[in-house]
Design a protein around this motif. Sequence first.
Motif, PDB file in Angstrom:
ATOM      1  N   ILE A   1     -72.557  13.827  -3.226  1.00  0.00           N
ATOM      2  CA  ILE A   1     -73.507  14.528  -4.081  1.00  0.00           C
ATOM      3  C   ILE A   1     -74.660  13.577  -4.380  1.00  0.00           C
ATOM      4  N   ASN A   2     -75.877  14.038  -4.142  1.00  0.00           N
ATOM      5  CA  ASN A   2     -77.058  13.191  -4.302  1.00  0.00           C
ATOM      6  C   ASN A   2     -77.742  13.469  -5.642  1.00  0.00           C
ATOM      7  N   GLU A   3     -78.289  12.409  -6.216  1.00  0.00           N
ATOM      8  CA  GLU A   3     -78.914  12.513  -7.525  1.00  0.00           C
ATOM      9  C   GLU A   3     -80.255  11.785  -7.506  1.00  0.00           C
ATOM     10  N   ARG A   4     -81.254  12.390  -8.149  1.00  0.00           N
ATOM     11  CA  ARG A   4     -82.564  11.748  -8.272  1.00  0.00           C
ATOM     12  C   ARG A   4     -82.684  11.128  -9.659  1.00  0.00           C
ATOM     13  N   PHE A   5     -83.201   9.894  -9.710  1.00  0.00           N
ATOM     14  CA  PHE A   5     -83.396   9.175 -10.964  1.00  0.00           C
ATOM     15  C   PHE A   5     -84.889   8.947 -11.162  1.00  0.00           C
ATOM     16  N   SER A   6     -85.428   9.421 -12.289  1.00  0.00           N
ATOM     17  CA  SER A   6     -86.847   9.248 -12.578  1.00  0.00           C
ATOM     18  C   SER A   6     -87.009   9.027 -14.078  1.00  0.00           C
ATOM     19  N   LEU A   7     -87.417   7.824 -14.458  1.00  0.00           N
ATOM     20  CA  LEU A   7     -87.494   7.455 -15.871  1.00  0.00           C
ATOM     21  C   LEU A   7     -88.900   6.991 -16.217  1.00  0.00           C
ATOM     22  N   GLN A   8     -89.463   7.605 -17.262  1.00  0.00           N
ATOM     23  CA  GLN A   8     -90.738   7.167 -17.822  1.00  0.00           C
ATOM     24  C   GLN A   8     -90.456   6.406 -19.109  1.00  0.00           C
ATOM     25  N   LYS A   9     -90.925   5.178 -19.192  1.00  0.00           N
ATOM     26  CA  LYS A   9     -90.623   4.328 -20.337  1.00  0.00           C
ATOM     27  C   LYS A   9     -91.903   3.741 -20.914  1.00  0.00           C
ATOM     28  N   GLU A  10     -92.039   3.824 -22.229  1.00  0.00           N
ATOM     29  CA  GLU A  10     -93.201   3.255 -22.904  1.00  0.00           C
ATOM     30  C   GLU A  10     -93.103   1.734 -22.906  1.00  0.00           C
ATOM     31  N   THR A  11     -94.164   1.072 -22.448  1.00  0.00           N
ATOM     32  CA  THR A  11     -94.168  -0.386 -22.377  1.00  0.00           C
ATOM     33  C   THR A  11     -95.103  -1.034 -23.391  1.00  0.00           C
ATOM     34  N   ASN A  12     -96.120  -0.299 -23.830  1.00  0.00           N
ATOM     35  CA  ASN A  12     -97.066  -0.898 -24.774  1.00  0.00           C
ATOM     36  C   ASN A  12     -97.804   0.218 -25.517  1.00  0.00           C
ATOM     37  N   ARG A  13     -98.066  -0.015 -26.783  1.00  0.00           N
ATOM     38  CA  ARG A  13     -98.824   0.935 -27.601  1.00  0.00           C
ATOM     39  C   ARG A  13     -99.809   0.131 -28.459  1.00  0.00           C
ATOM     40  N   ARG A  14    -101.071   0.510 -28.430  1.00  0.00           N
ATOM     41  CA  ARG A  14    -102.064  -0.196 -29.236  1.00  0.00           C
ATOM     42  C   ARG A  14    -103.091   0.779 -29.808  1.00  0.00           C
ATOM     43  N   THR A  15    -103.687   0.346 -30.906  1.00  0.00           N
ATOM     44  CA  THR A  15    -104.702   1.151 -31.571  1.00  0.00           C
ATOM     45  C   THR A  15    -106.093   0.664 -31.172  1.00  0.00           C
ATOM     46  N   ILE A  16    -106.923   1.563 -30.686  1.00  0.00           N
ATOM     47  CA  ILE A  16    -108.281   1.250 -30.276  1.00  0.00           C
ATOM     48  C   ILE A  16    -109.238   1.759 -31.355  1.00  0.00           C
ATOM     49  N   VAL A  17    -110.102   0.882 -31.839  1.00  0.00           N
ATOM     50  CA  VAL A  17    -111.102   1.237 -32.848  1.00  0.00           C
ATOM     51  C   VAL A  17    -112.479   1.257 -32.195  1.00  0.00           C
ATOM     52  N   VAL A  18    -113.158   2.375 -32.323  1.00  0.00           N
ATOM     53  CA  VAL A  18    -114.492   2.534 -31.760  1.00  0.00           C
ATOM     54  C   VAL A  18    -115.466   2.821 -32.904  1.00  0.00           C
TER      55      VAL A  18
END
Length: 214
Positions: free
Chosen positions: A59-76
Amino acid sequence: TAPEYTKKTVQATNPLYTNYANLKDSAESMVGGFTVGMRLATPLNKNWLLKAGLQYSQINERFSLQKETNRRTIVVVTTRTETDALGNTTIISDTTKYQQVDYSYTNGVGYYKNLELPVMLTYQFNSFSNTKLSLNAGLIVNLSSWYKGTVISPTYQLLNVSKQENADIYKTKVGLSFVGSLNISKVVNERLDLFAEPYFRFNITNNQQSSYDI
């Protein structure tokens, strides 16, 4: 040889692992597989047969993971100059904040592999117009099982699993599965039949080790 359509849902039996189960469920999806093997049939009477054999399934399985690596606040900060009817000049500054999030993506495939012994009881209806119809029900005994691929641990770590790495996550002998099928065959000649056999299979035993149960 037969193609496989499979479906898997991950649910937490312990509320503490709900987030982990949801992540695992979204990252892992089944993409089918196949079974190949042979069976021998022994007639019990006119309509009943006992079948047993040996088969290999994957039985075959697909693995696909999205993981947050960085979060920052941008001030304009933007400025503009406005002049009224009297010639007075006003400088106006606007400040805008937004979140910028970076993600990493991990993709891969996994394989559930099994060596199994199917034992089934078959009821064969009386044939008509060179067409045969039979119902099958029984058990599949797992002789050996192994997994190769990537999994997410309860501590949210990515683990490579094989016979050499982290092999203790999955059981090497899963146990029992219930199987039921409908066989429809057409006699072509004395030596050749064409047949289709859609079937349903349910694993009675969990293939994951108890230390990883969620």
